[in-house]
Write a protein that holds these residues in place. Structure first.
Motif, mmCIF file in Angstrom:
data_model
loop_
_atom_site.group_PDB
_atom_site.id
_atom_site.type_symbol
_atom_site.label_atom_id
_atom_site.label_comp_id
_atom_site.label_asym_id
_atom_site.label_seq_id
_atom_site.Cartn_x
_atom_site.Cartn_y
_atom_site.Cartn_z
ATOM 1 N N LEU A 43 1.273 0.306 -8.188
ATOM 2 C CA LEU A 43 1.668 -0.517 -7.050
ATOM 3 C C LEU A 43 2.749 -1.530 -7.415
ATOM 4 N N HIS A 51 -3.936 7.855 -10.645
ATOM 5 C CA HIS A 51 -3.773 6.499 -10.147
ATOM 6 C C HIS A 51 -2.300 6.212 -9.879
ATOM 7 N N ARG A 59 -7.333 6.085 -7.723
ATOM 8 C CA ARG A 59 -7.475 7.370 -7.028
ATOM 9 C C ARG A 59 -8.094 8.374 -7.982
ATOM 10 N N SER A 116 -0.763 4.349 0.327
ATOM 11 C CA SER A 116 -1.553 5.365 1.009
ATOM 12 C C SER A 116 -1.322 5.267 2.513
ATOM 13 N N ASP A 171 -3.308 1.629 -8.072
ATOM 14 C CA ASP A 171 -4.224 2.009 -6.994
ATOM 15 C C ASP A 171 -5.176 3.071 -7.522
ATOM 16 N N LEU A 175 -5.563 -5.543 -0.293
ATOM 17 C CA LEU A 175 -4.216 -5.729 -0.822
ATOM 18 C C LEU A 175 -4.035 -7.108 -1.442
ATOM 19 N N THR A 197 -4.082 0.567 3.003
ATOM 20 C CA THR A 197 -4.890 -0.239 2.106
ATOM 21 C C THR A 197 -4.886 0.403 0.735
ATOM 22 N N ALA A 198 -5.570 -0.222 -0.221
ATOM 23 C CA ALA A 198 -5.567 0.271 -1.594
ATOM 24 C C ALA A 198 -6.835 -0.194 -2.291
ATOM 25 N N ASP A 199 -7.110 0.413 -3.444
ATOM 26 C CA ASP A 199 -8.201 0.019 -4.333
ATOM 27 C C ASP A 199 -7.577 -0.435 -5.650
ATOM 28 N N PRO A 200 -7.033 -1.648 -5.706
ATOM 29 C CA PRO A 200 -6.219 -2.031 -6.863
ATOM 30 C C PRO A 200 -7.041 -2.476 -8.061
ATOM 31 N N ALA A 252 0.834 -1.196 0.000
ATOM 32 C CA ALA A 252 0.000 0.000 0.000
ATOM 33 C C ALA A 252 0.871 1.248 0.000
#
Length: 396
Positions: free
Chosen positions: A210, A207, A202, A142, A200, A172, A146-149, A140
């Motif tokens: 990762l 974005h 954003r 951030s 990730d 993750l 955590t992340a929004d992959p 991650a």
């Protein structure tokens, strides 16, 4: 013979005070207490009360001592012990390394996670099929940990052709379970490199990568279906696409059926001498239906538009339309040509599909996001657009 007993002495008289009273002898008060007619339960009750009071005091003292020890004593798992305070012959190289040191690997190199892929080459259709299974132990970037992959698959030899998975929120270890295919002739297969980038999601400012994987297909035996784990490498620095990016917001009101598109700005276009404008199109049943466009901005690599357009789309038809935004450039003495396009709607994938879903999930609220521009021919081919024919939407 024994001694004859003598005469008994009379008890001493009590002393007389000045007021005429008498002072009691030293043993008189206990005698008076003993002579009072106490009930039988009174001594037992007094003893029980005294015992209870004593036990309460002892418990209070013990509780205060325990609380003080807990406040001043650190837990063993969180207590930091430095090697410099230990007086022994043990050196740091003989001590087991910390978890962070193990994860960093040799030489302090960070780990970026692993990716599970399946590869298959169909000789009949001359297509390379790539299956994105899952990723684990992503790192991650951030502060929240955590992340929004999501993943982007592409072949550098085929510029503009790529596939993006859907976004997985707050994890993750995403499970993609998606498949894509690329046309690759057999003679070009040994020179082809498969590139997978995990990013990730954003909205602002963009974005964040990762990790990425570059897999030369010449070193892979594609005669059978392969399903292997691959170690992700550090993310590349050249993630900005040459076609640029476009930022806009979407807002949909189900009651009135109003779809509002606000074109905000673009960046990374690298067309300083051209006039740039954005064309917004709404398609129904694979046909372009309505078209709007912004005013032209001349000589700006990052033009700012801030123009809004409204389309009437009934709620019953909102999942049957496609929204296409295209950046056009008109050079001096040349006709206008599309620089790149973005297609949104139920048939989209990756970031555009996520943006469309967020718009429907947050009704009557604008949702803003940056989008990477894709080649115009690739978008038109994916949508299968036919020549323009005006068709009225039901209820419009």
């Amino acid at each position: 013979m024994g001694r004859p007993p003598g005469p008994r002495r009379a008890p001493a008289p009590a002393a007389t005070t000045a007021t005429g009273g008498t002072t009691a002898a030293p043993g008189l008060i206990p005698d008076l207490v003993a002579r009072i007619p106490w009930p039988r339960w009174a001594p037992m009750a007094a003893a029980a009360a005294a015992g209870l009071l004593l036990a309460t005091c002892l418990l209070c003292v013990l509780f205060c001592c325990c609380c003080r020890r807990r406040r001043t004593r650190k837990p063993r798992d969180k207590e930091a012990v430095g090697l410099g305070r230990v007086q022994s012959n043990t050196t740091t190289r003989l001590v087991q390394p910390e978890v962070d040191d193990v994860q960093s690997g040799l030489g302090g190199a960070p780990q970026w996670g692993r990716l599970q892929l399946s590869l298959e080459y169909d000789v009949g259709s001359r297509e390379l099929r790539v299956g994105l299974k899952q990723a684990v132990d992503l790192r991650a970037r951030s502060p929240g940990g955590t992340a929004d992959p999501y993943a982007r698959v592409s072949l550098p030899s085929q510029a503009g052709r790529s596939h993006e998975t859907r976004v997985h929120r707050g994890t993750l270890c995403p499970v993609f379970d998606e498949t894509c295919s690329f046309p690759v002739p057999p003679e070009e297969l040994p020179r082809t490199v498969l590139k997978v980038v995990v990013l990730d999601f954003r909205r602002f400012p963009g974005h964040a990568p990762l990790g990425e994987l570059s897999l030369p297909l010449g070193a892979v035996n594609l005669q059978h279906v392969l399903e292997l784990w691959h170690q992700l490498g550090p993310p590349g620095t050249a993630e900005a696409e040459p076609t640029g990016e476009l930022c806009f917001s979407l807002r949909y009101a189900p009651g009135s059926g109003r779809l509002t598109v606000v074109v905000l700005e673009a960046r990374g276009l690298k067309l300083e001498r051209a006039e740039l404008y954005v064309k917004v199109q709404l398609a129904l049943s694979q046909r372009k239906w309505k078209t709007r466009k912004t005013s032209a901005r001349k000589g700006a690599a990052a033009p700012y538009f801030n123009e809004a357009f409204t389309f009437h789309v009934p709620f019953s038809q909102v999942q049957s339309v496609d929204l296409i935004l295209a950046v056009w450039a008109r050079g001096p003495g040349r006709r206008a040509e599309p620089v790149g396009k973005v297609a949104l709607g139920p048939r989209a994938s990756g970031q555009p599909l996520q943006h469309w879903a967020d718009m429907l999930a947050h009704a009557r609220r604008p949702v803003v996001q940056w989008h990477r521009l894709r080649p115009a021919g690739e978008v038109d081919e994916a949508l299968g657009l036919r020549p323009r024919l005006r068709l009225p939407l039901p209820g419009s």
